[in-house]
Design an enzyme around this catalytic site. Structure first.
Site, mmCIF file in Angstrom:
data_model
loop_
_atom_site.group_PDB
_atom_site.id
_atom_site.type_symbol
_atom_site.label_atom_id
_atom_site.label_comp_id
_atom_site.label_asym_id
_atom_site.label_seq_id
_atom_site.Cartn_x
_atom_site.Cartn_y
_atom_site.Cartn_z
ATOM 1 N N GLU A 283 0.836 -1.211 0.000
ATOM 2 C CA GLU A 283 0.000 0.000 0.000
ATOM 3 C C GLU A 283 0.872 1.263 0.000
ATOM 4 O OE1 GLU A 283 -3.382 2.124 2.835
ATOM 5 O OE2 GLU A 283 -2.125 0.516 3.624
ATOM 6 N N HIS A 284 1.741 1.385 1.001
ATOM 7 C CA HIS A 284 2.658 2.515 1.094
ATOM 8 C C HIS A 284 4.073 2.024 0.779
ATOM 9 C CE1 HIS A 284 -0.504 3.338 4.231
ATOM 10 N NE2 HIS A 284 -0.564 4.464 3.542
#
Length: 441
Positions: free
Chosen positions: A319-320
């Site tokens: 995600e990040h």
């Protein structure tokens, strides 16, 4: 090339067992909401949140009183963050153009951009009041021009969280509810006696919220599968263990199942980061959560080369993805699967989570392979249209359409074309037969 795991997380079988438990609970819950409506939603709110108000929807008077509880300084901070999100969303909106082109003489094709007509924004607040999630969903939907924006959030410590409600109101929500988890998402999507259903559900959440969105997809639209937070750090010896450990634990504190992964080509950095994490977990106030996430879902992967680091990062599709190397721009150019990139040691995932302006609702569980995160375009539907303005164009398109429909065996389709060929082109074509190829004059 070889990849060495300095630290490994739970295996896929263990994770799958947890996921299956969640699926079963959510499936039953959504069925009960559909059958029982408000009464079952209230039952779940009492069970999970010990919260049972006369109405889950806040009145304007209740909203005003909650807004008054928030200090002027906090309101100013919220206002600043929302300005950053709004400015970037407005710039993105300008990139979406409507078109109309004449592809043949007399044939006009185009598309229009139309906002989704009603959106439900979920803002988590059970463990931490996620004020920023209101900016990301409500503000962005408002920029897109959504005419009905409803927002819901769990009670925090037994009552509505004033800062979250303030952010929802300042962001442009038209209706605000205090309902948490899968019951909040289910109520917005399915509808109850007191909540009109929406067309789309957006926002991050825990595993149950993410699974509810997955099961509701089709009945309503969703932004993406935004489950428990994931973070990945791609780093080399241009940074130190303190910043790596801090950034890993900063996201691990989200929940007990938040993957935090470090990919590096430096064995010394990997070893020192583990030591630094152990040190920080003795003083971090959220160590009870972050420590469990790190123990069960933390990984440190040692690679031999930057190419190998890139390959592994794209495979994981976190995600990040925070990049702190001597070639950050190279990773920007070559990364293909992720939620959002954070380039260089000066920035960090918390900036994106709270204030910098890009959206923090991002794809998890490898969904970055096929979608990006929430943005203003998610709230916009692009619809095509066509028109024919001359008899000559109607005849020409009908001629081809007749034969191509007949080729597939669709006689009814062919007749739709044939009737235009007869009416606008004066062509005498037998019923149920294709139009013969017209020789150019």
């Amino acid at each position: 090339m070889t990849v060495e795991f300095i630290k490994k997380s739970l295996n896929e079988k263990q994770r799958a067992e947890e996921n299956n438990k969640v699926k079963a609970v959510v499936e039953n819950t959504l069925k009960e909401i559909e059958l029982k409506g408000d009464s079952y939603v209230r039952e779940l709110s009492e069970k999970f949140d010990k919260y049972s108000p006369s109405s889950f929807r806040l009145s304007e008077d209740e909203i005003s009183k909650l807004v008054d509880e928030v200090s002027d300084n906090d309101k100013e901070d919220i206002r600043f963050a929302q300005k950053q999100v709004r400015s970037f969303a407005e710039a993105q909106l300008k990139s979406l153009s409507e078109i109309e082109v004449e592809t043949q003489p007399g044939v006009i094709l185009g598309h229009k951009n139309i906002p989704v007509q009603s959106v439900g924004c979920y803002v988590p607040a059970g463990k931490f009041p996620m004020v920023a999630s209101a900016h990301m969903s409500v503000v962005t939907a408002s920029v897109a021009g959504v005419p009905r924006i409803i927002a819901t959030t769990p009670p925090y410590q037994g009552k509505p969280n004033a800062a979250v409600v303030t952010a929802m109101k300042m962001g442009g929500a038209h209706e605000i509810y205090v309902l948490g988890g899968m019951q909040g998402v289910g109520a917005m999507a399915i509808g109850t006696e007191t909540i009109e259903p929406v067309d789309m559900i957006v926002g991050p959440g825990n595993a149950y919220v993410a699974e509810a969105k997955r099961q509701l997809f089709g009945k309503v639209g969703i932004d993406l599968f935004a489950g428990p937070t994931e973070t990945m750090i791609i780093c080399d010896d241009t940074v130190d263990a303190e910043i790596c450990a801090t950034d890993l634990l900063g996201q691990a504190e989200h929940g007990y199942n938040s993957p935090a992964i470090m990919i590096t080509n430096s064995r010394d950095l990997a070893t020192e980061t583990i030591k630094e994490i152990d040190r920080l977990l003795k003083i971090l106030p959220t160590k009870d959560t972050a420590g469990v996430s790190w123990k069960d879902y933390g990984e440190i992967i040692l690679c031999e080369s930057y190419d190998e680091m890139l390959m592994k990062a794209n495979e994981i599709a976190s995600e990040h993805v925070q990049v702190m190397t001597d070639r950050d721009e190279w990773f920007l150019k070559n990364m293909t699967s992720y939620g959002a990139l954070f380039l260089g040691a000066r920035t960090n995932v918390a900036n994106g989570d709270k204030v910098i302006g890009t959206n923090h609702t991002l794809p998890t569980k490898k969904a970055g392979r096929y979608t990006g995160g929430l943005w203003v375009g998610k709230f916009i539907k692009t619809h095509t249209y066509q028109k024919i303005t001359t008899d000559e164009a109607a005849t020409k398109i009908a001629e081809y359409g007749s034969r191509l429909s007949y080729l597939e065996g669709f006689i009814g389709h062919a007749e739709q074309c044939n009737v235009r060929a007869r009416r606008y082109g004066g062509i005498n074509v037998a019923y149920g037969k294709p139009v013969s190829k017209i020789k150019p004059k």
